[in-house]
Design a protein around this motif. Structure first.
Motif, PDB file in Angstrom:
ATOM      1  N   VAL A 256     -41.216 -43.064 -38.718  1.00 38.34           N
ATOM      2  CA  VAL A 256     -42.529 -44.445 -38.969  1.00 38.34           C
ATOM      3  C   VAL A 256     -41.320 -45.531 -39.201  1.00 38.34           C
ATOM      4  O   VAL A 256     -40.636 -46.010 -39.373  1.00 38.34           O
ATOM      5  N   GLU A 257     -41.658 -46.679 -38.548  1.00 42.83           N
ATOM      6  CA  GLU A 257     -41.366 -47.745 -38.368  1.00 42.83           C
ATOM      7  C   GLU A 257     -41.650 -48.750 -39.392  1.00 42.83           C
ATOM      8  O   GLU A 257     -42.302 -48.535 -40.847  1.00 42.83           O
ATOM      9  N   ASN A 258     -40.684 -49.494 -39.824  1.00 42.13           N
ATOM     10  CA  ASN A 258     -40.249 -50.276 -41.338  1.00 42.13           C
ATOM     11  C   ASN A 258     -40.860 -49.835 -42.896  1.00 42.13           C
ATOM     12  O   ASN A 258     -41.143 -49.813 -43.424  1.00 42.13           O
ATOM     13  N   THR A 259     -39.282 -49.006 -42.469  1.00 43.51           N
ATOM     14  CA  THR A 259     -38.863 -47.468 -43.578  1.00 43.51           C
ATOM     15  C   THR A 259     -38.004 -48.720 -44.575  1.00 43.51           C
ATOM     16  O   THR A 259     -37.468 -49.615 -44.401  1.00 43.51           O
ATOM     17  N   GLN A 260     -38.281 -48.500 -45.388  1.00 45.39           N
ATOM     18  CA  GLN A 260     -37.337 -49.353 -46.093  1.00 45.39           C
ATOM     19  C   GLN A 260     -36.030 -48.890 -47.578  1.00 45.39           C
ATOM     20  O   GLN A 260     -36.814 -47.550 -47.832  1.00 45.39           O
ATOM     21  N   LYS A 261     -34.726 -49.316 -47.606  1.00 49.75           N
ATOM     22  CA  LYS A 261     -33.909 -48.375 -48.207  1.00 49.75           C
ATOM     23  C   LYS A 261     -34.588 -48.393 -49.856  1.00 49.75           C
ATOM     24  O   LYS A 261     -35.462 -49.634 -50.449  1.00 49.75           O
ATOM     25  N   ILE A 262     -34.752 -47.805 -50.950  1.00 51.57           N
ATOM     26  CA  ILE A 262     -35.118 -47.427 -52.527  1.00 51.57           C
ATOM     27  C   ILE A 262     -33.031 -47.858 -52.901  1.00 51.57           C
ATOM     28  O   ILE A 262     -32.223 -47.116 -52.852  1.00 51.57           O
ATOM     29  N   GLU A 263     -33.349 -48.270 -53.738  1.00 52.09           N
ATOM     30  CA  GLU A 263     -32.191 -48.572 -55.259  1.00 52.09           C
ATOM     31  C   GLU A 263     -31.979 -47.426 -55.534  1.00 52.09           C
ATOM     32  O   GLU A 263     -30.821 -46.168 -55.796  1.00 52.09           O
ATOM     33  N   GLN A 264     -32.585 -47.183 -56.430  1.00 48.67           N
ATOM     34  CA  GLN A 264     -32.602 -45.924 -57.197  1.00 48.67           C
ATOM     35  C   GLN A 264     -33.930 -44.712 -57.325  1.00 48.67           C
ATOM     36  O   GLN A 264     -34.562 -45.818 -57.193  1.00 48.67           O
ATOM     37  N   LEU A 265     -33.676 -43.466 -57.586  1.00 52.01           N
ATOM     38  CA  LEU A 265     -34.431 -42.730 -58.056  1.00 52.01           C
ATOM     39  C   LEU A 265     -34.118 -41.922 -58.599  1.00 52.01           C
ATOM     40  O   LEU A 265     -32.814 -41.821 -59.240  1.00 52.01           O
ATOM     41  N   SER A 266     -34.533 -40.977 -59.553  1.00 54.15           N
ATOM     42  CA  SER A 266     -34.721 -40.373 -60.605  1.00 54.15           C
ATOM     43  C   SER A 266     -34.434 -38.688 -60.057  1.00 54.15           C
ATOM     44  O   SER A 266     -34.732 -38.290 -58.527  1.00 54.15           O
ATOM     45  N   PHE A 267     -33.322 -38.112 -60.996  1.00 55.30           N
ATOM     46  CA  PHE A 267     -33.058 -36.737 -60.284  1.00 55.30           C
ATOM     47  C   PHE A 267     -34.458 -36.046 -59.210  1.00 55.30           C
ATOM     48  O   PHE A 267     -34.499 -35.742 -58.675  1.00 55.30           O
ATOM     49  N   ASN A 268     -35.591 -35.976 -60.549  1.00 54.35           N
ATOM     50  CA  ASN A 268     -36.542 -35.538 -60.186  1.00 54.35           C
ATOM     51  C   ASN A 268     -37.609 -35.870 -58.906  1.00 54.35           C
ATOM     52  O   ASN A 268     -37.754 -34.947 -57.775  1.00 54.35           O
ATOM     53  N   GLU A 269     -37.065 -37.239 -59.326  1.00 53.99           N
ATOM     54  CA  GLU A 269     -38.117 -37.980 -57.646  1.00 53.99           C
ATOM     55  C   GLU A 269     -37.524 -38.101 -56.294  1.00 53.99           C
ATOM     56  O   GLU A 269     -38.063 -36.930 -55.841  1.00 53.99           O
ATOM     57  N   ALA A 270     -36.267 -37.585 -56.314  1.00 55.70           N
ATOM     58  CA  ALA A 270     -35.266 -37.236 -55.165  1.00 55.70           C
ATOM     59  C   ALA A 270     -35.451 -35.398 -55.055  1.00 55.70           C
ATOM     60  O   ALA A 270     -35.590 -35.200 -54.255  1.00 55.70           O
ATOM     61  N   ALA A 271     -35.073 -34.920 -55.780  1.00 59.24           N
ATOM     62  CA  ALA A 271     -35.910 -33.279 -55.652  1.00 59.24           C
ATOM     63  C   ALA A 271     -36.399 -32.917 -55.234  1.00 59.24           C
ATOM     64  O   ALA A 271     -36.820 -32.382 -54.205  1.00 59.24           O
ATOM     65  N   GLU A 272     -37.622 -33.852 -55.419  1.00 56.95           N
ATOM     66  CA  GLU A 272     -38.853 -33.200 -55.030  1.00 56.95           C
ATOM     67  C   GLU A 272     -39.161 -34.087 -53.254  1.00 56.95           C
ATOM     68  O   GLU A 272     -40.029 -32.676 -52.369  1.00 56.95           O
ATOM     69  N   LEU A 273     -38.689 -35.143 -52.836  1.00 62.38           N
ATOM     70  CA  LEU A 273     -38.494 -35.816 -51.746  1.00 62.38           C
ATOM     71  C   LEU A 273     -37.573 -34.765 -51.066  1.00 62.38           C
ATOM     72  O   LEU A 273     -37.838 -34.346 -50.237  1.00 62.38           O
ATOM     73  N   ALA A 274     -36.011 -34.225 -51.132  1.00 59.57           N
ATOM     74  CA  ALA A 274     -35.697 -33.521 -50.611  1.00 59.57           C
ATOM     75  C   ALA A 274     -35.896 -32.413 -50.349  1.00 59.57           C
ATOM     76  O   ALA A 274     -35.711 -31.423 -50.056  1.00 59.57           O
ATOM     77  N   TYR A 275     -36.760 -31.298 -51.091  1.00 59.27           N
ATOM     78  CA  TYR A 275     -37.388 -30.722 -51.230  1.00 59.27           C
ATOM     79  C   TYR A 275     -38.340 -30.476 -50.294  1.00 59.27           C
ATOM     80  O   TYR A 275     -38.726 -29.931 -49.060  1.00 59.27           O
ATOM     81  N   PHE A 276     -38.874 -31.605 -49.849  1.00 61.60           N
ATOM     82  CA  PHE A 276     -40.543 -32.017 -49.437  1.00 61.60           C
ATOM     83  C   PHE A 276     -39.736 -32.110 -48.200  1.00 61.60           C
ATOM     84  O   PHE A 276     -40.988 -33.371 -47.779  1.00 61.60           O
ATOM     85  N   GLY A 277     -38.703 -31.752 -47.431  1.00 60.14           N
ATOM     86  CA  GLY A 277     -38.406 -32.725 -45.736  1.00 60.14           C
ATOM     87  C   GLY A 277     -37.153 -34.335 -45.437  1.00 60.14           C
ATOM     88  O   GLY A 277     -37.157 -34.308 -44.797  1.00 60.14           O
ATOM     89  N   ALA A 278     -36.934 -34.645 -46.999  1.00 59.29           N
ATOM     90  CA  ALA A 278     -36.215 -35.783 -46.949  1.00 59.29           C
ATOM     91  C   ALA A 278     -34.815 -35.670 -46.061  1.00 59.29           C
ATOM     92  O   ALA A 278     -33.868 -34.936 -47.288  1.00 59.29           O
ATOM     93  N   LYS A 279     -34.855 -35.692 -44.634  1.00 58.72           N
ATOM     94  CA  LYS A 279     -33.758 -34.380 -44.508  1.00 58.72           C
ATOM     95  C   LYS A 279     -32.289 -35.566 -44.344  1.00 58.72           C
ATOM     96  O   LYS A 279     -31.080 -34.484 -44.573  1.00 58.72           O
ATOM     97  N   ILE A 280     -31.923 -36.628 -45.296  1.00 63.25           N
ATOM     98  CA  ILE A 280     -30.908 -37.133 -45.692  1.00 63.25           C
ATOM     99  C   ILE A 280     -30.310 -36.151 -46.338  1.00 63.25           C
ATOM    100  O   ILE A 280     -28.453 -36.190 -46.970  1.00 63.25           O
ATOM    101  N   LEU A 281     -31.250 -35.295 -47.226  1.00 64.04           N
ATOM    102  CA  LEU A 281     -30.623 -33.841 -48.758  1.00 64.04           C
ATOM    103  C   LEU A 281     -31.083 -32.554 -48.323  1.00 64.04           C
ATOM    104  O   LEU A 281     -32.255 -33.315 -48.135  1.00 64.04           O
TER     105      LEU A 281
END
Ligand code: ADP
Ligand code: ASP
Ligand code: MG
Length: 463
Positions: A256-281
């Motif tokens: 995707v073009e024009n993605t933006q960095k997120i300053e802060q995430l909760s554990f739950n939000e980050a866990a969902e994103l990582a579990y559902f494919g965000a390769k960074i974690l």
């Protein structure tokens, strides 16, 4: 919540009476493949970590190495020994050049070459022997064994009081392949005691031993998970994941073009994103940190002054934060053979997945049918055979789950409508909404993934 329960099932939680190890190690830092992917980058990592503060550093293999080792193992499975041999010697030549360029003192160079020789002997012994899964795991471990040994030499050559802690002596998974935090906590204490004092401790990410005492690993990308397991085991103040991007972005920058960095995430939000494919974690990384309430910071090795993304227990803002996509999903629809779903129909269906140890990601039901998604298709044929006892079964492969994450319930009314408007024209196969406060998931054919992610960025995230 559903997600957390699921991961917890795959995680051998420590016994309540556990104790913490007081090592005065405030931080665990993990550097990924690109961060240690060249002589220049290894030197940059050394300069970055040597601030006088005692720390434990987890390293991946140099970028490209684990992929090359997977390729060698694939050829060995196919009994194509010649190609395996030539790929092995190509990789070895690369490492000989790394040793010559990285280390200056003759004795250090000799030690570096000895490490490379030993690790490549570990690979070559399987070119002539019978090839098994255990052999594959041992081959895959060599990348981290080499990178950490060479980096330790570099640190010591530059006068830093550095010790290499062998991850195979303390990283453990149990018979269900789940990380065994209790064993890790107990064993790492002994390893520290035996190693003696140092300013900088280096260890291998990704690799571990299994319940049979064989070399194993935490799955691809598993070095992140190593760092959070160690952070939880020694109760560090912070876990830092250093990579090649400035933090968690609100969409997948590879598609995707024009993605933006997120300053802060909760554990739950980050866990969902990582579990559902965000390769960074790595998908499991967040849970150990969440259990011990240890902040996780994602940082860019190439731009260390940037604050990166901080993951903590707090949910600082409402609304949608990010999306991620998980490929390789299979959707299974079971239409009950009775007109209406009989009492016990769902229980019978779920028991089949449980029996075959196959986790379900998404579920949606109607009066006569239930659709579920799975990503582990090892037992798909057997599952389908059993399901057919209860009704008609339809299977769709090559699907992707698109996961939309944020503090969604806190969002103003009309949220679902916004999502649907953003996705106008995209064929949606399933939707899961309301199961979690933090997540809406939709299922689309993988051929539509990029378009779906871009539409969400354009219409929902970047407004
Ligand atoms: P490392 O080798 O350091 O572990 P990875 O390649 O595993 O690095 O993870 C970093 C990569 O993850 C980035 O380069 C980026 O392409 C990819 N990525 C996918 N989704 C995201 C996201 N939401 N935010 C940031 N990076 C992402
Ligand atoms: N080297 C392993 C891999 O490439 C682990 C990691 O990098 O996290 O998957
Ligand atoms: Mg990674």
């Amino acid at each position: 919540m559903l997600l957390v329960l699921k991961i917890a099932k795959n995680f051998n939680l420590c016994r309540p009476e556990y104790y913490y190890i007081n090592l005065q190690i405030m931080k665990v830092l993990k550097f990924g493949g690109t961060s240690v992917g060249s002589i220049e980058n290894m030197n940059a990592v050394m300069n970055l970590i040597t601030d006088g503060e005692k720390k434990l550093v987890v390293l991946s293999a140099m970028s490209g190495t684990t992929n090359a080792l997977v390729e060698i193992a694939d050829y060995l499975y196919k009994k194509n020994k010649d190609t395996a041999r030539s790929l092995t010697s190509k990789l070895k030549t690369k490492y000989e050049k790394v040793v010559n360029g990285l280390l200056k003192e003759e004795a250090r160079k000799a030690e570096g070459h000895h490490v490379v020789e030993t690790c490549f002997d570990n690979i070559r012994k399987y070119i002539s022997n019978n090839f098994t899964e255990a052999a594959e795991k041992e081959i895959l471990a060599q990348g981290e064994l080499i990178s950490t040994a060479l980096f330790t030499q570099l640190m010591q050559e530059n006068g830093y009081n550095t010790k290499l802690l062998p991850a195979l002596d303390f990283m453990r998974i149990d018979s269900d392949k789940a990380a065994d935090l209790h064993a890790i906590r107990t064993k790492i204490k002994t390893v520290f005691e035996e190693s003696g004092d140092a300013d900088y401790y280096i260890t291998q990410g990704f690799i571990c031993k299994n319940a049979d005492g064989e070399i194993d690993n935490l799955q691809r990308g598993g070095s992140d998970y190593t760092a959070s397991l160690i952070g939880a085991a020694i109760k560090s103040d912070e876990i830092q994941i250093w990579t090649d991007i400035d933090g968690f972005h609100n969409n997948d920058p590879r598609f995707v073009e024009n993605t933006q960095k997120i300053e802060q995430l909760s554990f739950n939000e980050a866990a969902e994103l990582a579990y559902f494919g965000a390769k960074i974690l790595h998908p499991q990384t967040v849970l150990p940190a969440k259990i011990e309430n240890i902040p996780v910071r994602l940082k860019n090795t190439m731009n260390p002054t940037d604050g990166g993304t901080l993951i903590t227990s707090e949910t600082l803002s409402e609304g949608i934060k990010a999306v991620a996509a998980k490929d390789g999903i299979t959707a299974i629809k079971i239409r009950s053979s009775r007109m209406l779903m009989a009492y016990g129909f769902l229980k019978n269906v779920f028991e089949i997945f449980e029996f075959f140890k196959t986790p379900i990601d998404m579920i949606s039901t109607s009066e006569v049918a239930v659709s579920v998604t799975i990503d582990n298709t090892t037992n798909l044929d057997k599952i389908i055979k059993e399901l057919k006892e209860y009704g008609e079964v339809e299977v769709d492969q090559d699907q992707s789950i698109i996961c939309i994450v944020g503090d969604i319930i806190g969002q103003e009314k009309g949220f679902a409508a916004k999502v649907f408007n953003a996705l106008e024209g995209i064929p949606i196969r399933m939707i899961s909404y309301g199961g979690s406060r933090y997540n809406i998931s939709i299922l689309v054919p993988t051929s539509q993934k990029q378009r779906t992610l871009q539409a969400l960025s354009d219409n929902l995230l970047n407004n």
